[in-house]
Design a protein around this motif. Structure first.
Motif, PDB file in Angstrom:
ATOM      1  N   ALA A 194      -8.776   1.329  -5.432  1.00  0.00           N
ATOM      2  CA  ALA A 194      -9.877   2.242  -5.161  1.00  0.00           C
ATOM      3  C   ALA A 194     -10.572   1.954  -3.837  1.00  0.00           C
ATOM      4  CB  ALA A 194     -10.898   2.178  -6.303  1.00  0.00           C
ATOM      5  N   HIS A 195     -10.719   0.672  -3.494  1.00  0.00           N
ATOM      6  CA  HIS A 195     -11.516   0.295  -2.328  1.00  0.00           C
ATOM      7  C   HIS A 195     -10.694   0.165  -1.048  1.00  0.00           C
ATOM      8  CE1 HIS A 195     -15.131  -1.704  -4.602  1.00  0.00           C
ATOM      9  NE2 HIS A 195     -14.919  -0.462  -4.954  1.00  0.00           N
ATOM     10  N   TYR A 196      -9.443  -0.209  -1.178  1.00  0.00           N
ATOM     11  CA  TYR A 196      -8.714  -0.652   0.012  1.00  0.00           C
ATOM     12  C   TYR A 196      -7.378   0.072   0.173  1.00  0.00           C
ATOM     13  CZ  TYR A 196      -6.770  -3.998   3.404  1.00  0.00           C
ATOM     14  OH  TYR A 196      -6.207  -4.583   4.500  1.00  0.00           O
ATOM     15  N   LEU A 197      -6.348  -0.388  -0.516  1.00  0.00           N
ATOM     16  CA  LEU A 197      -5.017   0.212  -0.401  1.00  0.00           C
ATOM     17  C   LEU A 197      -4.370   0.300  -1.774  1.00  0.00           C
ATOM     18  CD1 LEU A 197      -3.452  -1.764   2.603  1.00  0.00           C
ATOM     19  CD2 LEU A 197      -3.977   0.667   2.598  1.00  0.00           C
ATOM     20  N   SER A 198      -3.815   1.456  -2.073  1.00  0.00           N
ATOM     21  CA  SER A 198      -2.992   1.543  -3.276  1.00  0.00           C
ATOM     22  C   SER A 198      -1.590   1.045  -2.932  1.00  0.00           C
ATOM     23  CB  SER A 198      -2.910   2.991  -3.762  1.00  0.00           C
ATOM     24  OG  SER A 198      -2.133   3.768  -2.861  1.00  0.00           O
ATOM     25  N   TRP A 199      -0.785   0.798  -3.954  1.00  0.00           N
ATOM     26  CA  TRP A 199       0.576   0.349  -3.695  1.00  0.00           C
ATOM     27  C   TRP A 199       1.426   1.465  -3.110  1.00  0.00           C
ATOM     28  CZ3 TRP A 199       1.268  -4.530  -3.111  1.00  0.00           C
ATOM     29  CH2 TRP A 199       0.383  -5.400  -3.740  1.00  0.00           C
ATOM     30  N   ILE A 200       1.017   2.727  -3.305  1.00  0.00           N
ATOM     31  CA  ILE A 200       1.678   3.853  -2.635  1.00  0.00           C
ATOM     32  C   ILE A 200       1.501   3.714  -1.128  1.00  0.00           C
ATOM     33  CG2 ILE A 200       1.590   6.348  -2.263  1.00  0.00           C
ATOM     34  CD1 ILE A 200       0.792   6.640  -5.195  1.00  0.00           C
ATOM     35  N   GLU A 201       0.274   3.378  -0.711  1.00  0.00           N
ATOM     36  CA  GLU A 201      -0.004   3.264   0.723  1.00  0.00           C
ATOM     37  C   GLU A 201       0.647   2.031   1.328  1.00  0.00           C
ATOM     38  OE1 GLU A 201      -4.217   5.157   1.622  1.00  0.00           O
ATOM     39  OE2 GLU A 201      -4.298   3.793  -0.076  1.00  0.00           O
ATOM     40  N   ILE A 202       0.702   0.965   0.562  1.00  0.00           N
ATOM     41  CA  ILE A 202       1.381  -0.221   1.076  1.00  0.00           C
ATOM     42  C   ILE A 202       2.848   0.103   1.347  1.00  0.00           C
ATOM     43  CG2 ILE A 202       2.183  -2.534   0.406  1.00  0.00           C
ATOM     44  CD1 ILE A 202      -0.534  -2.968  -0.886  1.00  0.00           C
ATOM     45  N   PRO A 208      -4.120  11.381   0.805  1.00  0.00           N
ATOM     46  CA  PRO A 208      -4.871  12.421   1.535  1.00  0.00           C
ATOM     47  C   PRO A 208      -6.380  12.260   1.527  1.00  0.00           C
ATOM     48  CG  PRO A 208      -3.954  13.282  -0.522  1.00  0.00           C
ATOM     49  CD  PRO A 208      -3.343  11.930  -0.308  1.00  0.00           C
ATOM     50  N   PHE A 209      -6.956  11.545   0.550  1.00  0.00           N
ATOM     51  CA  PHE A 209      -8.413  11.433   0.502  1.00  0.00           C
ATOM     52  C   PHE A 209      -8.945  10.387   1.472  1.00  0.00           C
ATOM     53  CE2 PHE A 209      -6.735   8.489  -2.627  1.00  0.00           C
ATOM     54  CZ  PHE A 209      -7.453   7.335  -2.369  1.00  0.00           C
ATOM     55  N   ARG A 210      -8.070   9.608   2.112  1.00  0.00           N
ATOM     56  CA  ARG A 210      -8.523   8.552   3.016  1.00  0.00           C
ATOM     57  C   ARG A 210      -9.016   9.148   4.339  1.00  0.00           C
ATOM     58  NH1 ARG A 210      -8.982   3.974  -0.136  1.00  0.00           N
ATOM     59  NH2 ARG A 210      -7.021   3.512  -1.211  1.00  0.00           N
ATOM     60  N   VAL A 211     -10.089   8.551   4.876  1.00  0.00           N
ATOM     61  CA  VAL A 211     -10.603   8.938   6.190  1.00  0.00           C
ATOM     62  C   VAL A 211     -10.045   8.006   7.256  1.00  0.00           C
ATOM     63  CG1 VAL A 211     -12.668   9.194   7.606  1.00  0.00           C
ATOM     64  CG2 VAL A 211     -12.701   9.935   5.218  1.00  0.00           C
ATOM     65  N   PRO A 264      -4.062   1.130   9.727  1.00  0.00           N
ATOM     66  CA  PRO A 264      -4.406   0.143  10.766  1.00  0.00           C
ATOM     67  C   PRO A 264      -5.914  -0.036  10.936  1.00  0.00           C
ATOM     68  CG  PRO A 264      -2.605   1.516  11.515  1.00  0.00           C
ATOM     69  CD  PRO A 264      -3.101   2.133  10.245  1.00  0.00           C
ATOM     70  N   GLN A 265      -6.664   1.059  10.825  1.00  0.00           N
ATOM     71  CA  GLN A 265      -8.122   0.940  10.948  1.00  0.00           C
ATOM     72  C   GLN A 265      -8.708   0.117   9.800  1.00  0.00           C
ATOM     73  OE1 GLN A 265      -8.851   5.197  11.152  1.00  0.00           O
ATOM     74  NE2 GLN A 265      -9.501   5.035  13.289  1.00  0.00           N
ATOM     75  N   ARG A 319     -11.770  -8.287  10.213  1.00  0.00           N
ATOM     76  CA  ARG A 319     -13.078  -8.650  10.744  1.00  0.00           C
ATOM     77  C   ARG A 319     -13.988  -9.204   9.639  1.00  0.00           C
ATOM     78  NH1 ARG A 319     -16.080 -10.931  14.472  1.00  0.00           N
ATOM     79  NH2 ARG A 319     -18.104  -9.920  14.821  1.00  0.00           N
ATOM     80  N   VAL A 320     -13.994  -8.542   8.497  1.00  0.00           N
ATOM     81  CA  VAL A 320     -14.812  -8.999   7.370  1.00  0.00           C
ATOM     82  C   VAL A 320     -14.347 -10.383   6.910  1.00  0.00           C
ATOM     83  CG1 VAL A 320     -15.413  -8.563   4.961  1.00  0.00           C
ATOM     84  CG2 VAL A 320     -15.451  -6.693   6.621  1.00  0.00           C
ATOM     85  N   SER A 321     -13.026 -10.577   6.841  1.00  0.00           N
ATOM     86  CA  SER A 321     -12.490 -11.874   6.421  1.00  0.00           C
ATOM     87  C   SER A 321     -12.924 -12.979   7.374  1.00  0.00           C
ATOM     88  CB  SER A 321     -10.960 -11.818   6.348  1.00  0.00           C
ATOM     89  OG  SER A 321     -10.535 -10.943   5.324  1.00  0.00           O
ATOM     90  N   ALA A 322     -12.888 -12.684   8.673  1.00  0.00           N
ATOM     91  CA  ALA A 322     -13.314 -13.680   9.653  1.00  0.00           C
ATOM     92  C   ALA A 322     -14.800 -14.016   9.494  1.00  0.00           C
ATOM     93  CB  ALA A 322     -13.028 -13.167  11.060  1.00  0.00           C
TER      94      ALA A 322
END
Length: 241
Positions: A203-211, A217-220, A224-225, A232-235
């Motif tokens: 829900a928050h990051y990446l589905s396994w479809i996207e991986i 289609p609902f992603r903005v 890569p973005q 950046r957040v991890s760092a």
């Protein structure tokens, strides 16, 4: 500590929140309230409450108070260490915590699962300047205490379970993949924590479809973005993974 009738409604937000995210957050709270393998529902809520206490201390906010059940001293210490001092978590510390009274490696992994998932939902709220969702009422019962039979040392501190060693009841946790990424296998000593994290991950990051390479289609943001934001957040969080 009261469950409201319409949790995670997100009706007064400046930024629109996708219903799929709200649904994932509701499922997360259902998982939080449920009976664990090593902790009762009340203890799981207490772990969540202690996570919020640790975050409040870090941010200089009022203490929100303890949860409904008393936790072993080592469990409370572990929650505060994970929230407030994660870069200094060491193997020696892990060994000390998992052999303390009331703790095992499996207790620790289930505790970690609660902390990770509750903190993730709470951070979502903090990022949008929203009040934190009230913690749910726990479900009563006795923990099952079932340890995965295929748990083995694989180079990480706790034992993990790889796809070939999964018990029949846990065959779903890696979605049928022949090899599990380390980040997915990390909490496999408590399979429900893998399921829980995977649901929020989708829900928050990446589905396994996207991986697999397909942009939903609902992603903005493009993948890569999102990877750039994640790095950046991890760092900033001093993540050593």
């Amino acid at each position: 500590m009261t469950t409201i009738s319409a949790p995670f409604a997100y009706v007064d937000t400046t930024w629109p929140v996708l219903e799929r995210m709200a649904e994932a957050h509701r499922r997360s709270w259902e998982m939080l309230a449920a009976l664990g393998e090593w902790w009762t529902g009340a203890e799981r809520i207490s772990i969540a409450a202690e996570s919020r206490r640790a975050s409040a201390l870090v941010d200089g906010l009022p203490d929100p108070g303890p949860g409904p059940a008393e936790l072993p001293e080592a469990a409370t210490f572990a929650v505060h260490k994970l929230i407030a001092d994660l870069p200094n978590v060491t193997k020696d510390w892990y060994d000390e915590v998992t052999t303390a009274d009331g703790m095992t490696d499996a207790h620790y992994i289930e505790l970690l699962g609660v902390v990770v998932n509750v903190w993730s939902v709470d951070e979502f709220h903090r990022a949008l300047s929203l009040p934190l969702e009230p913690l749910p009422d726990p479900i009563a019962g006795t923990p099952g205490g079932i340890r995965p039979s295929g748990a083995k040392p694989h180079g990480s501190w706790p034992p993990t379970v790889w796809p070939d060693d999964l018990d029949e009841r846990d065959l779903d946790i890696y979605d049928g993949e022949e090899r599990a990424a380390n980040v997915r296998a990390a909490m496999s000593l408590h399979p429900d924590s893998v399921r829980w994290l995977g649901d929020l991950f989708d829900a928050h990051y990446l589905s396994w479809i996207e991986i697999g390479g397909e942009q939903e289609p609902f992603r903005v943001l493009t993948r890569p973005q999102r990877e750039l934001v994640a790095a950046r957040v991890s760092a900033l969080n001093e993540c050593f993974y």
